[in-house]
Scaffold this active site. Structure first.
Site, mmCIF file in Angstrom:
data_model
loop_
_atom_site.group_PDB
_atom_site.id
_atom_site.type_symbol
_atom_site.label_atom_id
_atom_site.label_comp_id
_atom_site.label_asym_id
_atom_site.label_seq_id
_atom_site.Cartn_x
_atom_site.Cartn_y
_atom_site.Cartn_z
ATOM 1 N N TYR A 105 3.892 -6.261 9.656
ATOM 2 C CA TYR A 105 3.674 -4.814 9.671
ATOM 3 C C TYR A 105 4.804 -4.143 10.454
ATOM 4 O O TYR A 105 5.327 -3.092 10.053
ATOM 5 C CB TYR A 105 2.342 -4.485 10.358
ATOM 6 C CG TYR A 105 1.113 -4.478 9.490
ATOM 7 C CD1 TYR A 105 0.797 -5.569 8.688
ATOM 8 C CD2 TYR A 105 0.244 -3.399 9.500
ATOM 9 C CE1 TYR A 105 -0.348 -5.564 7.912
ATOM 10 C CE2 TYR A 105 -0.907 -3.389 8.720
ATOM 11 C CZ TYR A 105 -1.191 -4.471 7.926
ATOM 12 O OH TYR A 105 -2.328 -4.469 7.160
ATOM 13 N N HIS A 134 0.827 -1.203 0.000
ATOM 14 C CA HIS A 134 0.000 0.000 0.000
ATOM 15 C C HIS A 134 0.867 1.260 0.000
ATOM 16 O O HIS A 134 0.605 2.211 0.731
ATOM 17 C CB HIS A 134 -0.935 0.011 1.206
ATOM 18 C CG HIS A 134 -1.852 -1.176 1.260
ATOM 19 N ND1 HIS A 134 -2.752 -1.458 0.257
ATOM 20 C CD2 HIS A 134 -1.993 -2.162 2.188
ATOM 21 C CE1 HIS A 134 -3.415 -2.567 0.575
ATOM 22 N NE2 HIS A 134 -2.973 -3.011 1.721
#
Length: 360
Positions: free
Chosen positions: A336, A68
């Site tokens: 993450y 992203h």
């Protein structure tokens, strides 16, 4: 190195060519899956190795998210309806509560210069901060199911989507073999087959995909999945494959007319509904709570906006919301964190901003 949003083979049969494209985008969707306890080889599946694979597949753009990478920050609030307060003791669900949020719309993949129309997938991440300082962070996508159910299967998908050194593109035979070996991808493939790249972030529904638990004041747990449904007018026309920077511009234009809104809807599981498999939807007749409105008031450029330094870790949850047994959740959280460490270190070396690079 090619963008994850570029076509993946020069002359495969048409369906496989589309799947090569979609698979590479999905290879960035969850930002990788890290090592989790279980029958996985820790030498094969770690946060570092998964993020390395993402960089190999999508190209390295220092200072940007490994997934992203192209997006836009948004600022707003969540206005509670009070309807979820009977199911969750989280303060943000209390009747009349208004909770500030920092969000981010984005495209999948590691290329911050990717065309907006390359794939139909869009994402919406939120960080809501309660008055007591507790936070709820969630990442959602505009597809109702995830392609695979386990970190191991996702790792195999990454491997199948790795660019061939001879062509710079994924090997279509490897991708075909992956899908043949993973029939659980069928629901996602059915969605992607008919989905067109929307020209507006504002007209999409976004799904949490993973199951969680709402915990009420007495400690009772109810398995839930959430989504946000737009209340922002008609859907925009599909984009062409190479349309560039349309989404951020269209979002800003809409915001000049006033705030944008989505209803936060939480679906309650019935006994037997799977909580550990994001490839499966729950039956449409399940009870649904209209928990309130996500309101977006303004947008910011991602390079300097408030969302830039947020890690939208799905396991950062307030009291009253808890993770389910879905194995993708701890795995996503681990990767993450690794991606966050990498990009913030690169930003620090560049004086606090993503390093400058030539647009490709």
């Amino acid at each position: 190195m090619p963008s994850p949003d570029t076509p993946t083979s020069s002359a495969p049969p048409r369906p496989l060519g589309r799947w090569a494209l979609i698979a590479l985008a999905v290879a960035g969707l969850a930002a990788g899956f890290g090592y989790v306890a279980g029958p996985l080889d820790p030498q094969r599946l770690t946060p570092q190795r998964l993020v390395d694979n993402l960089q190999n597949n999508g190209g390295l753009h220092p200072g940007y998210r490994r997934n992203h990478a192209k997006g836009v920050c948004v600022i707003g609030r969540f206005d509670s309806s009070g309807n979820a307060a009977a199911y969750s003791r989280a303060g943000l669900f209390a009747a009349g509560a208004s909770t500030p949020l920092v969000g981010r719309f984005a495209l999948p993949g590691g290329n911050p210069y990717a065309p907006d129309g390359g794939v139909p997938i869009r994402s919406f991440a939120l960080r809501l901060t309660q008055a007591d300082g507790q936070q709820w962070r969630t990442g959602m996508n505009n597809m109702p199911v995830f392609p695979v159910a386990t970190p191991q299967a996702f790792f195999e998908q990454l491997q199948a989507g790795a660019p061939d050194p001879a062509t710079g593109k994924p090997n279509p035979d490897k991708q075909k073999a992956f899908f043949a070996a993973h029939p659980e991808t069928a629901a996602f493939r059915a969605w992607a087959k008919d989905s067109k790249p929307s020209a507006s972030y504002a007209t999409e529904s976004y799904y949490g995909l993973n199951a969680f638990y709402f915990i009420d004041a007495d400690g009772k747990r109810n398995a839930v999945r959430w989504r946000v449904a737009p209340d922002n007018g008609a859907a925009a026309a599909p984009l062409s494959a190479q349309d560039q920077d349309v989404l951020a511009n269209e979002l800003n234009q809409r915001l000049t007319q006033g705030p944008l809104r989505w209803r936060l809807l939480a679906t309650l599981a019935a006994p037997g509904d799977p909580t550990n498999d994001a490839t499966k939807t729950w039956p449409a007749d399940r009870a649904e709570i209209d928990a309130g409105s996500v309101v977006i008031e303004r947008a910011q450029a991602q390079d300097a906006g408030e969302c830039r330094d947020i890690n939208y870790d799905p396991l950062i949850l307030p009291d009253g919301i808890a993770a389910s047994d879905d194995p993708l959740l701890p795995a996503r959280s681990a990767a993450y964190a690794d991606s966050y460490r990498r990009r913030t270190a690169e930003q620090a070396q560049a004086g606090g901003r993503p390093p400058q690079e030539t647009r490709r």
